[in-house]
Design a protein around this motif. Structure first.
Motif, PDB file in Angstrom:
ATOM      1  N   UNK A  16       0.302 -58.865 -14.772  1.00  0.00           N
ATOM      2  CA  UNK A  16      -0.490 -60.173 -14.465  1.00  0.00           C
ATOM      3  C   UNK A  16       0.398 -60.857 -13.328  1.00  0.00           C
ATOM      4  N   UNK A  17      -0.707 -61.079 -12.264  1.00  0.00           N
ATOM      5  CA  UNK A  17       0.139 -62.098 -11.091  1.00  0.00           C
ATOM      6  C   UNK A  17      -0.535 -63.354 -11.039  1.00  0.00           C
ATOM      7  N   UNK A  18       0.117 -63.923 -10.314  1.00  0.00           N
ATOM      8  CA  UNK A  18      -0.373 -65.671 -10.089  1.00  0.00           C
ATOM      9  C   UNK A  18      -0.133 -66.338 -11.435  1.00  0.00           C
ATOM     10  N   UNK A  19      -0.313 -67.815 -11.215  1.00  0.00           N
ATOM     11  CA  UNK A  19       0.116 -68.683 -12.113  1.00  0.00           C
ATOM     12  C   UNK A  19      -0.740 -68.281 -13.562  1.00  0.00           C
ATOM     13  N   UNK A  20      -0.089 -68.605 -14.511  1.00  0.00           N
ATOM     14  CA  UNK A  20      -0.640 -68.762 -15.962  1.00  0.00           C
ATOM     15  C   UNK A  20       0.228 -69.573 -16.851  1.00  0.00           C
ATOM     16  N   UNK A  21      -0.380 -69.859 -17.886  1.00  0.00           N
ATOM     17  CA  UNK A  21       0.121 -70.701 -18.948  1.00  0.00           C
ATOM     18  C   UNK A  21      -0.024 -70.121 -20.224  1.00  0.00           C
ATOM     19  N   UNK A  22       1.188 -70.122 -21.026  1.00  0.00           N
ATOM     20  CA  UNK A  22       1.066 -69.450 -22.299  1.00  0.00           C
ATOM     21  C   UNK A  22       1.186 -70.315 -23.465  1.00  0.00           C
ATOM     22  N   UNK A  23       0.314 -70.321 -24.586  1.00  0.00           N
ATOM     23  CA  UNK A  23       0.424 -71.135 -25.638  1.00  0.00           C
ATOM     24  C   UNK A  23       0.701 -70.159 -27.010  1.00  0.00           C
ATOM     25  N   UNK A  24       1.710 -70.657 -27.660  1.00  0.00           N
ATOM     26  CA  UNK A  24       2.136 -69.742 -29.005  1.00  0.00           C
ATOM     27  C   UNK A  24       1.709 -70.484 -30.155  1.00  0.00           C
ATOM     28  N   UNK A  25       1.201 -69.679 -31.138  1.00  0.00           N
ATOM     29  CA  UNK A  25       0.851 -70.402 -32.407  1.00  0.00           C
ATOM     30  C   UNK A  25       1.049 -69.391 -33.348  1.00  0.00           C
ATOM     31  N   UNK A  26       0.649 -69.782 -34.675  1.00  0.00           N
ATOM     32  CA  UNK A  26       0.804 -68.788 -35.700  1.00  0.00           C
ATOM     33  C   UNK A  26      -0.789 -68.256 -35.949  1.00  0.00           C
ATOM     34  N   UNK A  27      -1.071 -67.004 -36.133  1.00  0.00           N
ATOM     35  CA  UNK A  27      -2.338 -66.462 -36.326  1.00  0.00           C
ATOM     36  C   UNK A  27      -2.777 -66.520 -37.803  1.00  0.00           C
ATOM     37  N   UNK A  28      -3.718 -66.056 -38.251  1.00  0.00           N
ATOM     38  CA  UNK A  28      -4.306 -65.776 -39.543  1.00  0.00           C
ATOM     39  C   UNK A  28      -3.547 -64.995 -40.298  1.00  0.00           C
ATOM     40  N   UNK A  29      -2.733 -64.208 -39.740  1.00  0.00           N
ATOM     41  CA  UNK A  29      -1.865 -63.061 -40.476  1.00  0.00           C
ATOM     42  C   UNK A  29      -0.589 -63.740 -40.668  1.00  0.00           C
ATOM     43  N   UNK A  57     -14.545 -64.176 -34.606  1.00  0.00           N
ATOM     44  CA  UNK A  57     -15.090 -65.142 -34.953  1.00  0.00           C
ATOM     45  C   UNK A  57     -14.118 -66.308 -35.868  1.00  0.00           C
ATOM     46  N   UNK A  58     -12.953 -65.882 -35.681  1.00  0.00           N
ATOM     47  CA  UNK A  58     -11.864 -66.989 -36.435  1.00  0.00           C
ATOM     48  C   UNK A  58     -11.874 -68.068 -35.557  1.00  0.00           C
ATOM     49  N   UNK A  59     -11.093 -69.106 -36.317  1.00  0.00           N
ATOM     50  CA  UNK A  59     -11.062 -70.523 -35.992  1.00  0.00           C
ATOM     51  C   UNK A  59     -10.284 -70.838 -34.622  1.00  0.00           C
ATOM     52  N   UNK A  60      -9.373 -69.971 -34.691  1.00  0.00           N
ATOM     53  CA  UNK A  60      -8.537 -70.102 -33.374  1.00  0.00           C
ATOM     54  C   UNK A  60      -9.113 -69.740 -32.188  1.00  0.00           C
ATOM     55  N   UNK A  61      -9.766 -68.423 -32.110  1.00  0.00           N
ATOM     56  CA  UNK A  61     -10.758 -68.070 -31.088  1.00  0.00           C
ATOM     57  C   UNK A  61     -11.897 -68.923 -30.644  1.00  0.00           C
ATOM     58  N   UNK A  62     -12.393 -69.694 -31.826  1.00  0.00           N
ATOM     59  CA  UNK A  62     -13.572 -70.494 -31.335  1.00  0.00           C
ATOM     60  C   UNK A  62     -12.780 -71.716 -30.661  1.00  0.00           C
ATOM     61  N   UNK A  63     -11.645 -72.353 -31.100  1.00  0.00           N
ATOM     62  CA  UNK A  63     -11.051 -73.128 -30.497  1.00  0.00           C
ATOM     63  C   UNK A  63     -10.513 -72.966 -29.096  1.00  0.00           C
TER      64      UNK A  63
END
Length: 128
Positions: free
Chosen positions: A54-67, A29-35
């Motif tokens: 993983x195969x096929x196209x994908x985009x990765x987003x990096x952030x700082x987690x609650x930890x 239920x963390x705010x990151x997962x909500x967003x």
């Protein structure tokens, strides 16, 4: 031998395969997962990192987690489906979104995380 699972995005462009980890499946239920999901929480299914493909196209987003450490979320760039989460803290696992599994009925959450961040319209249920 561990059980292998498969899944992918809504449009079918991105597909994955990996072995189920012995780490608990969870609802977060963390705010990151909500967003990141556009919902009140995420349903996460752990796979063993070294077996994950993983195969096929994908985009990765990096952030700082609650930890305070880095986390990464992966999405399909075509349909926008959330695919994975991973973190520095739990590097042995790649967490796939349970709804992306080809057989989502195998998902059985064993715990919840960050209940205190739950929105009033999405209160945590007791997990099995």
């Amino acid at each position: 031998m561990k059980k292998a699972v498969t899944g992918g995005c809504k449009c079918g462009a991105a597909r994955y395969r990996g072995e189920i980890s012995n780490v608990s499946m969870f609802r977060c239920y963390c705010r990151d997962c909500q967003q990141l999901t556009g919902a009140g929480h995420s349903e996460m299914f752990p796979l063993v990192s070294e077996t994950f493909k993983l195969s096929g196209p994908s985009t990765e987003y990096q952030m700082t987690g609650g930890s305070g450490r880095s986390t990464w979320s992966r999405f399909c760039p075509t349909c926008g489906s959330p695919l994975t989460r991973r973190s520095e803290r739990m590097g042995q696992c790649v967490y796939v979104h349970a709804s992306s599994l080809d057989e989502p009925e195998i998902y059985m959450p064993r715990r919840t995380l960050y209940d205190e961040a739950a929105q009033p319209w999405d209160k945590p249920d007791k997990v099995r």
